[in-house]
Write a protein that holds these residues in place. Structure first.
Motif, short mmCIF file in Angstrom:
data_model
loop_
_atom_site.label_atom_id
_atom_site.label_comp_id
_atom_site.label_asym_id
_atom_site.label_seq_id
_atom_site.Cartn_x
_atom_site.Cartn_y
_atom_site.Cartn_z
N ARG A 33 -77.31 27.69 -40.77
CA ARG A 33 -75.96 27.47 -40.25
C ARG A 33 -76.01 26.69 -38.95
NH1 ARG A 33 -75.04 32.80 -41.98
NH2 ARG A 33 -75.41 33.59 -39.88
N LEU A 34 -76.97 27.03 -38.08
CA LEU A 34 -77.08 26.34 -36.80
C LEU A 34 -77.57 24.91 -36.98
CD1 LEU A 34 -78.55 29.28 -34.68
CD2 LEU A 34 -76.26 28.29 -34.48
N LEU A 35 -78.46 24.69 -37.95
CA LEU A 35 -78.88 23.32 -38.27
C LEU A 35 -77.68 22.50 -38.73
CD1 LEU A 35 -82.25 23.85 -40.21
CD2 LEU A 35 -81.98 22.76 -37.97
N ASP A 36 -76.83 23.12 -39.55
CA ASP A 36 -75.64 22.43 -40.05
C ASP A 36 -74.68 22.08 -38.93
OD1 ASP A 36 -73.89 21.47 -42.21
OD2 ASP A 36 -72.64 23.20 -41.71
N GLU A 37 -74.68 22.87 -37.85
CA GLU A 37 -73.80 22.59 -36.72
C GLU A 37 -74.38 21.52 -35.79
OE1 GLU A 37 -70.82 23.62 -36.20
OE2 GLU A 37 -70.71 25.03 -37.88
N GLY A 38 -75.60 21.06 -36.09
CA GLY A 38 -76.17 19.96 -35.31
C GLY A 38 -77.09 20.39 -34.18
N PHE A 39 -77.49 21.66 -34.14
CA PHE A 39 -78.38 22.13 -33.09
C PHE A 39 -79.83 21.79 -33.42
CE2 PHE A 39 -74.86 25.33 -32.71
CZ PHE A 39 -74.36 24.82 -31.53
N ASP A 40 -80.63 21.50 -32.40
CA ASP A 40 -82.04 21.17 -32.64
C ASP A 40 -82.89 22.44 -32.62
OD1 ASP A 40 -82.46 21.85 -29.97
OD2 ASP A 40 -82.34 19.77 -29.29
N GLN A 41 -84.20 22.25 -32.90
CA GLN A 41 -85.09 23.41 -33.06
C GLN A 41 -85.20 24.24 -31.79
OE1 GLN A 41 -88.87 22.63 -35.04
NE2 GLN A 41 -88.09 20.68 -35.80
N SER A 42 -85.29 23.57 -30.65
CA SER A 42 -85.46 24.30 -29.38
C SER A 42 -84.25 25.18 -29.09
CB SER A 42 -85.68 23.31 -28.23
OG SER A 42 -86.86 22.58 -28.44
N HIS A 43 -83.06 24.62 -29.30
CA HIS A 43 -81.84 25.39 -29.06
C HIS A 43 -81.77 26.60 -29.99
CE1 HIS A 43 -77.50 26.01 -28.22
NE2 HIS A 43 -77.53 26.48 -29.46
N ILE A 44 -82.07 26.39 -31.26
CA ILE A 44 -82.00 27.49 -32.24
C ILE A 44 -82.99 28.59 -31.88
CG2 ILE A 44 -82.37 28.09 -34.67
CD1 ILE A 44 -81.40 25.26 -35.37
N ALA A 45 -84.19 28.19 -31.47
CA ALA A 45 -85.20 29.19 -31.10
C ALA A 45 -84.74 30.04 -29.92
CB ALA A 45 -86.51 28.48 -30.76
N ARG A 46 -84.16 29.38 -28.89
CA ARG A 46 -83.66 30.13 -27.73
C ARG A 46 -82.53 31.06 -28.13
NH1 ARG A 46 -83.84 25.04 -25.26
NH2 ARG A 46 -81.55 24.94 -25.31
N ARG A 47 -81.62 30.56 -28.95
CA ARG A 47 -80.45 31.36 -29.33
C ARG A 47 -80.84 32.58 -30.14
NH1 ARG A 47 -74.56 29.39 -31.36
NH2 ARG A 47 -73.93 31.30 -32.38
N LEU A 48 -81.83 32.43 -31.03
CA LEU A 48 -82.22 33.54 -31.90
C LEU A 48 -83.35 34.38 -31.30
CD1 LEU A 48 -82.11 31.80 -35.41
CD2 LEU A 48 -80.31 33.06 -34.21
N GLY A 49 -83.85 33.98 -30.12
CA GLY A 49 -84.86 34.78 -29.45
C GLY A 49 -86.22 34.75 -30.11
N VAL A 50 -86.60 33.60 -30.71
CA VAL A 50 -87.90 33.46 -31.36
C VAL A 50 -88.60 32.22 -30.80
CG1 VAL A 50 -87.14 34.61 -33.48
CG2 VAL A 50 -86.92 32.12 -33.27
N THR A 51 -89.84 32.00 -31.22
CA THR A 51 -90.57 30.82 -30.77
C THR A 51 -90.10 29.59 -31.53
OG1 THR A 51 -92.34 31.09 -32.41
CG2 THR A 51 -92.60 32.24 -30.29
N ARG A 52 -90.31 28.44 -30.93
CA ARG A 52 -89.97 27.18 -31.59
C ARG A 52 -90.81 27.00 -32.85
NH1 ARG A 52 -91.00 21.77 -31.90
NH2 ARG A 52 -89.21 20.35 -31.65
N GLN A 53 -92.05 27.51 -32.81
CA GLN A 53 -92.93 27.39 -33.97
C GLN A 53 -92.37 28.13 -35.18
OE1 GLN A 53 -93.94 28.00 -30.88
NE2 GLN A 53 -95.11 26.13 -30.46
N ALA A 54 -91.70 29.27 -34.92
CA ALA A 54 -91.11 30.04 -36.03
C ALA A 54 -90.02 29.25 -36.73
CB ALA A 54 -90.55 31.36 -35.50
N ILE A 55 -89.26 28.47 -35.95
CA ILE A 55 -88.22 27.63 -36.54
C ILE A 55 -88.85 26.42 -37.23
CG2 ILE A 55 -86.13 26.29 -36.06
CD1 ILE A 55 -85.85 29.31 -35.55
N SER A 56 -89.82 25.80 -36.57
CA SER A 56 -90.48 24.61 -37.12
C SER A 56 -91.14 24.89 -38.46
CB SER A 56 -91.51 24.09 -36.12
OG SER A 56 -92.17 22.96 -36.62
N LYS A 57 -91.76 26.05 -38.59
CA LYS A 57 -92.44 26.43 -39.83
C LYS A 57 -91.47 26.45 -41.00
CE LYS A 57 -95.14 30.25 -41.79
NZ LYS A 57 -95.70 31.60 -41.52
#
Length: 310
Positions: A33-57
């Motif tokens: 949903r956040l990808l669809d809203e145009g947010f990048d990986q770093s923003h999504i990781a901060r918002r969900l409280g996880v590492t950027r690697q978890a999103i990138s994977k």
């Protein structure tokens, strides 16, 4: 009979495989949903409280599956994605409700008067009745919310500035994310004050700050639909003209203080796309919403009476 050339063309013709949609966890649906809203990986990781690697994977995996594709307007430093329409139809849609008037209050002690340096977010001081108060503005980059910190003697009050909306899948998530933004803003205010040699100590954990407001639940709509909304505005919602204060002259909001009514209406709205055909259908079904609200209210009242008798 096909010629040799036509066979060669057939062999080279690209075959589009149907998209195989695997079961998605609630966490994965939030990422999409956040990808669809145009947010990048770093923003999504901060918002969900996880590492950027978890999103990138997950993004690497979803690209291979065809769930997402890179946007054509990406820059070297910021990559955003398009989400496949079939995936969008399978993830929970975002809430249409603008939750506002969320405020928290927490008591504090300090080593002195707060620094009124603009670098600490200071905006102005005012004195309504009693001691002087001070306003600070801070920004939460994760949820794109501008937060007001209102400093009273011994008390910090935090609330979002008016007219903002937070992207969430439900009303509860919106309240939760707003509160997180408020808590982060208070802690950032304390950090900035420390840079100016003012030590602020909270009397309790920031996570136990008191919620002091009567939350409002608002749904924005065009003024042309006002007549059709009379069926639910009477007794459940009221018409609020605050969008005009923020430059939206053609918009109004259906607003309520009742969370149950707001949740029912929000879930109903998720069935409809944001286009003229769907809005027309929504208008035709609006009496169904009113009926849902009447039934829910009746059940809520009956349950309250039963609990009183017990």
């Amino acid at each position: 009979m096909k010629s040799g050339n036509s066979k060669q063309i057939d062999r080279k013709r690209k075959v589009t495989k149907p998209l195989v949609i695997r079961k998605l966890t609630s966490f994965e649906r939030r990422i999409l949903r956040l990808l669809d809203e145009g947010f990048d990986q770093s923003h999504i990781a901060r918002r969900l409280g996880v590492t950027r690697q978890a999103i990138s994977k997950r993004i690497i995996k979803w690209e291979k599956l065809g769930y997402i594709s890179k946007h054509s307007n990406n820059s070297k430093y910021r990559v955003i994605y398009n989400v496949h329409p079939q995936i969008l139809s399978n993830i929970q849609k975002k809430s249409h409700c603008r939750v506002h008037n969320v405020r928290i209050k927490i008591n504090y002690s300090s080593s002195g008067k707060p620094s009124l340096d603009p670098r600490a977010g200071y905006i102005k001081s005012y004195q309504p009745n009693g001691p002087e108060r001070h306003l600070f503005h801070l920004h939460d980059v994760d949820n794109y919310l501008d937060i007001t910190i209102d400093i009273h003697p011994g008390t910090i009050i935090a609330y979002p500035q008016s007219g903002q909306n937070i992207i969430a899948s439900s009303i509860d998530e919106s309240i939760h994310l707003t509160r997180i933004s408020l808590e982060k803003a208070v802690m950032e205010f304390i950090r900035l004050q420390k840079e100016f040699n003012v030590q602020i100590d909270l009397h309790t954990s920031i996570h136990r700050a008191e919620m002091i407001s009567d939350i409002h639940y608002a749904f924005p709509f065009s003024k042309i639909h006002l007549p059709q909304f009379q069926g639910i505005s009477n007794g459940y919602f009221y018409i609020d003209g605050s969008p005009e204060d923020h430059g939206h002259q053609d918009m109004v909001e259906l607003e309520t203080h009742d969370k149950l009514s707001a949740c029912i209406f929000d879930e109903f709205l998720k069935r409809y796309k944001n286009d003229s055909e769907s809005i027309t259908q929504l208008m035709a079904d609006i009496e169904v919403v009113a009926n849902y609200l009447r039934i829910a209210k009746r059940k809520s009242t009956d349950n309250s009476r039963d609990s009183e008798h017990h």
